[in-house]
Design an enzyme around this catalytic site. Sequence first.
Site, PDB file in Angstrom:
ATOM      1  N   GLN A 214      -8.442 -17.704  17.619  1.00 24.70           N
ATOM      2  CA  GLN A 214      -8.425 -18.510  16.401  1.00 24.70           C
ATOM      3  C   GLN A 214      -6.955 -18.736  16.037  1.00 24.70           C
ATOM      4  O   GLN A 214      -6.301 -17.854  15.478  1.00 24.70           O
ATOM      5  CB  GLN A 214      -9.144 -17.772  15.271  1.00 24.70           C
ATOM      6  CG  GLN A 214     -10.534 -17.247  15.648  1.00 24.70           C
ATOM      7  CD  GLN A 214     -11.576 -18.344  15.706  1.00 24.70           C
ATOM      8  OE1 GLN A 214     -11.795 -19.059  14.739  1.00 24.70           O
ATOM      9  NE2 GLN A 214     -12.235 -18.478  16.853  1.00 24.70           N
TER      10      GLN A 214
ATOM     11  N   GLY B 170     -16.156 -20.462   6.698  1.00 25.38           N
ATOM     12  CA  GLY B 170     -15.861 -20.250   8.102  1.00 25.38           C
ATOM     13  C   GLY B 170     -14.713 -21.107   8.613  1.00 25.38           C
ATOM     14  O   GLY B 170     -14.161 -21.964   7.912  1.00 25.38           O
ATOM     15  N   HIS B 171     -14.384 -20.884   9.895  1.00 19.01           N
ATOM     16  CA  HIS B 171     -13.240 -21.580  10.488  1.00 19.01           C
ATOM     17  C   HIS B 171     -13.483 -23.078  10.620  1.00 19.01           C
ATOM     18  O   HIS B 171     -14.589 -23.536  10.849  1.00 19.01           O
ATOM     19  CB  HIS B 171     -12.869 -20.972  11.850  1.00 19.01           C
ATOM     20  CG  HIS B 171     -13.979 -20.957  12.848  1.00 19.01           C
ATOM     21  ND1 HIS B 171     -13.964 -20.138  13.949  1.00 19.01           N
ATOM     22  CD2 HIS B 171     -15.137 -21.647  12.945  1.00 19.01           C
ATOM     23  CE1 HIS B 171     -15.046 -20.340  14.670  1.00 19.01           C
ATOM     24  NE2 HIS B 171     -15.766 -21.254  14.076  1.00 19.01           N
ATOM     25  N   ASN B 172     -12.408 -23.826  10.432  1.00 19.28           N
ATOM     26  CA  ASN B 172     -12.390 -25.286  10.561  1.00 19.28           C
ATOM     27  C   ASN B 172     -13.177 -26.015   9.478  1.00 19.28           C
ATOM     28  O   ASN B 172     -13.358 -27.234   9.562  1.00 19.28           O
ATOM     29  CB  ASN B 172     -12.916 -25.755  11.929  1.00 19.28           C
ATOM     30  CG  ASN B 172     -12.143 -25.179  13.084  1.00 19.28           C
ATOM     31  OD1 ASN B 172     -10.998 -24.750  12.929  1.00 19.28           O
ATOM     32  ND2 ASN B 172     -12.761 -25.129  14.252  1.00 19.28           N
TER      33      ASN B 172
ATOM     34  N   SER C 298     -16.738 -25.497  10.920  1.00 20.19           N
ATOM     35  CA  SER C 298     -16.610 -26.927  11.207  1.00 20.19           C
ATOM     36  C   SER C 298     -17.485 -27.812  10.331  1.00 20.19           C
ATOM     37  O   SER C 298     -17.733 -28.973  10.666  1.00 20.19           O
ATOM     38  CB  SER C 298     -16.912 -27.209  12.689  1.00 20.19           C
ATOM     39  OG  SER C 298     -15.995 -26.513  13.514  1.00 20.19           O
TER      40      SER C 298
END
EC number: 2.3.1.191
Length: 354
Positions: A215, A256-258, A276
């Site tokens: 990440q 969460g990520h993105n 995402s």
Amino acid sequence: MEQNVFFLPHEGLKLAELAEFLGAELANSDHADIIVRSVAPISRARAGDVCYILSRRNRDEFATCEASAVICDKALADLVPPHLPVILSSNPHAAFAMAGGLFYPAALRPVAISGESEIAPSAVIDPSAKLEKGVIVEPLAVIGAHSEIGEGTRIGANSVIGPNVKIGRGCSVAAGASILCALIGNGVIIHNGVRIGQDGFGYAPGPRGMIKIVQIGRVIIQDNVEIGANTTIDRGAMDDTVIGEGTKIDNQVQIGHNVQIGRHCAIVSQVGIAGSTKIGNGVQIGGQAGIKGHVTIGDGVQIAAKSGIMTDLAAGGQYGGIPARPLKDYLREAAQQVSKSKLRGRNPGGKQND
């Protein structure tokens, strides 16, 4: 309620001055010189307090109200007993919020743990870090190499600011927060225990188990965002996680990520947003809603509490349920289920009653 030692009343303000500050109208100029110092709910408001009403359901609460002013819409002014001064506002909720901030400015941000006005001797600050004038660093905070912190920002006790992190001006970082791999704008409020910039949850199944996916993205938080206690915002995998200007995030939210969140959104406690996801501007998400990864939520969407979002949602809609569907459909289905349950209760086993 006994005197609150944590937030002391204001020294006092004339009603005419308060009305002017709120952009509102004092219904009776004879009340212009009445002094107000605090805010309170209708039911226990006393002399010196300001309260507000939003609907006729508040009528009965006036029985015990002794407020020095009631903020309300002109359409509800007839509910207020004649002896109580009235401030007329087209948006009483917002006016009351403004009054509260005027009387208790210290309560708008995390409370300072220490009385530091500069940098505490016990703070650990890397020599390469750049702090503008007026930065306050409380005891035992750690600030990493090449980080930058803008004028007027307070870094709370035991908080951790990682290497190369940039924090803008006029921010508040409360005790015990940690900020890594992030760029923070101006006027941002970060409450106790917030975690920003830790790695996101990403693994690829392999022949010997789960293989961790690196990440290497960042977290970008724009101006005037507020992030509640113990909320976590993961850094991006390869793109960035972005929180748009003016967005307000409650306690214990997982992002969460993105994930990309637009401007002026409101996200209530225990919401989970998977990686995402793209969320538009002005979106409101109720508590404990869960959002699947890689979906797009349009501008102005409203999501009911405990909803499960599995697909894209069109702009401007209201949604609820698991899986989420248009709110009117969800409420109609829920009402039908209640009706069926009542019928079964009256007629156990489906047998015809005599």
